[in-house]
Design a protein around this motif. Structure first.
Motif: not given
Length: 499
Positions: A3-4, A6-15, A23-28
């Motif tokens: 399970p993640s 969610e440490i990176f959930k507020n960082i914009p996704c680089p892709d 299930q991307c761990i970055f924010a979109h």
């Protein structure tokens, strides 16, 4: 898959916007900021929560919708930022931001701890012991109330490292450390340096030692006789005629031989002897007496060859060969020294042992005379193993001139200091009764004729190693050691009324 957090959930996704992770761990896209509670809840992740797959698709659709109009999303973000301050969006899993940490600054509160170093030539335990002793002296020299707590420890650390760097083995490290410790022992506290320097200047040539107390340490008449010093009565009789005695006993191999004025090739290698001392050792449970030079047993042939030599012990025969003289009154305009420490080196000649070097230092440990001396008779052996002299090239003095140079520094009241000084006075052919002998200051428990050697006294009372080289003794080192032993004796035995 784990399970993640969610440490990176507020960082914009680089892709973004072409991210294809289910299930991307970055924010979109921009997170909703309608209320403070929503922002706060998005900052603090729930470590135990697992993402719900049923709500994942609508979320992704909403994010794609926002990303389809970048300018609108940008305007929303700017307006949101300007309306209220946003809290730090990334929370460290360790509770505090690592960038806010301050490096620990070491402060000394005691002796420095030596760190282990595999490249060090000296054991850690020895280095730590030396460091502790250095710290004791530096703490006395630099009191914490005046110089602070860090000065003594910092100087200790620097000094120990300097000793380690300047030496190449453990023996050299110990020797260097003991020399430094002896120097620090004599150094006085920084706060009292100004006052003490005035006192030393007023005391003059006695090195700060009380002249009255020094006179109590001078050998008595009975001690001079017991230690076989040249007696004053020797000068009351006319110089006896020289009696030639060609038959002598070799001082090395103990065999009789005939003294010759000129040696041939056979005489140069006539003596076969052991230069080492006898010691008792065990071999397979049996005690054996062996020589320290080659470990051969008693009675074996010598391990070294050389000419036959002898040493004359009788004072009347020495007086007949080269007459003794007494110290004359001072004829110099300068004030004579209160005390002088001296050491002589002797070599073998056809007359026996004669002076080949004289070193004299004053009470302040300053070398004021150090000269080679040309013997009056033919040299057989310079005794290099012990004298350290390999050649007399450049010699400027004979016995008479070097003796006069010594008389220019003293008068009959001057105290002469040395170890086994009767041998030095016999070599100088001087009769003088104002003598302090370190062999008498630190006597052997069994009494005369047993004596402690200067090397043993230095190790025992000064924690100092001398005469460690293989190229002979250093007369300046020996004279200086006698002076240090005298200071140590005065420090321990001087009455409190004279302190």
């Amino acid at each position: 898959m784990l399970p993640s957090l969610e440490i990176f959930k507020n960082i914009p996704c680089p892709d973004s916007p072409h991210c294809k992770r289910p299930q991307c761990i970055f924010a979109h896209g921009q997170q909703p900021t309608s209320s403070t509670s929503t922002t706060t809840s998005s900052v603090i992740p729930n470590k135990r929560s697992r993402p719900n797959p049923s709500h994942q698709q609508p979320k992704q659709q909403k994010q794609h919708q926002q990303c389809s109009n970048p300018s609108k999303a940008l305007n929303v973000k700017k307006s949101t930022t300007s309306s209220r301050p946003i809290a730090r969006s990334i929370s460290s899993p360790f509770g505090k931001d690592p960038s806010d940490r301050v490096a620990h600054v070491a402060t000394f509160t005691g002796p420095p701890t030596i760190k282990a170093d595999i490249s060090s030539h000296t054991a850690l335990k020895i280095r730590q012991t030396i460091s502790d002793k250095l710290y004791e002296h530096y703490r006395r020299i630099y009191p914490a109330s005046i110089h602070g707590n860090d000065v003594a420890a910092q100087r200790t650390q620097d000094q120990e490292q300097a000793i380690l760097t300047s030496t190449s083995n453990t023996a050299g490290y110990k020797q260097q450390a003991m020399t430094i410790l002896m120097q620090l022992k004599k150094k006085e506290p920084e706060a009292a340096k100004t006052v003490t320097s005035k006192t030393e200047t007023n005391n003059g040539d006695d090195g700060g030692m009380d002249a009255t107390f020094l006179n109590t340490l001078v050998l008595t008449e009975s001690q001079l006789d017991a230690m076989q010093y040249p007696p004053r009565t020797l000068l009351d009789h006319p110089t006896p005629a020289v009696t030639k005695d060609p038959q002598r006993t070799c001082d090395r191999c103990k065999k009789p031989f005939t003294v010759k004025a000129i040696l041939d090739a056979k005489d140069v290698k006539a003596c076969q002897y052991h230069f080492g001392r006898l010691r008792v050792s065990q071999s397979f449970g049996e005690k054996l007496r062996t020589y320290t030079c080659c470990d051969d047993t008693l009675g074996s042939l010598g391990c070294e060859k050389g000419p036959h030599v002898f040493k004359e012990e009788q004072v009347d025969k020495l007086h007949a060969g080269l007459p003794f003289v007494k110290v004359p009154p001072s004829s110099s305009s300068s004030r004579p020294e209160t005390i002088l420490a001296l050491d002589c080196e002797m070599g073998y000649t056809t007359l026996g042992m004669e002076l080949i070097r004289l070193t004299v230092i004053n009470a302040n440990h300053e070398k004021i005379l150090d000269e080679l001396v040309l013997p009056s008779h033919m040299v057989i052996d310079l005794n290099t193993r012990y004298s350290g002299i390999t050649t007399l090239a450049g010699v400027k003095h004979n016995l008479v001139s070097i003796r006069q140079a010594l008389f220019d520094l003293m008068d009959p009241t001057t105290i002469l200091l040395g170890h086994g000084l009767e041998n030095d006075l016999k070599a100088l052919r001087i009769v003088h009764d104002k003598v302090i002998d370190t062999a008498a200051l630190f006597p052997h428990p069994h009494g005369l004729p047993y004596r402690y050697g200067l090397r043993m006294l230095a190790t025992k009372y000064l924690s100092k190693f001398i005469q460690t080289g293989s190229d002979g003794h250093d007369s300046f080192e020996d004279a200086g050691t006698c002076l240090e032993l005298l200071h140590e004796y005065v420090r321990k035995h001087k009455p409190s009324s004279l302190q």
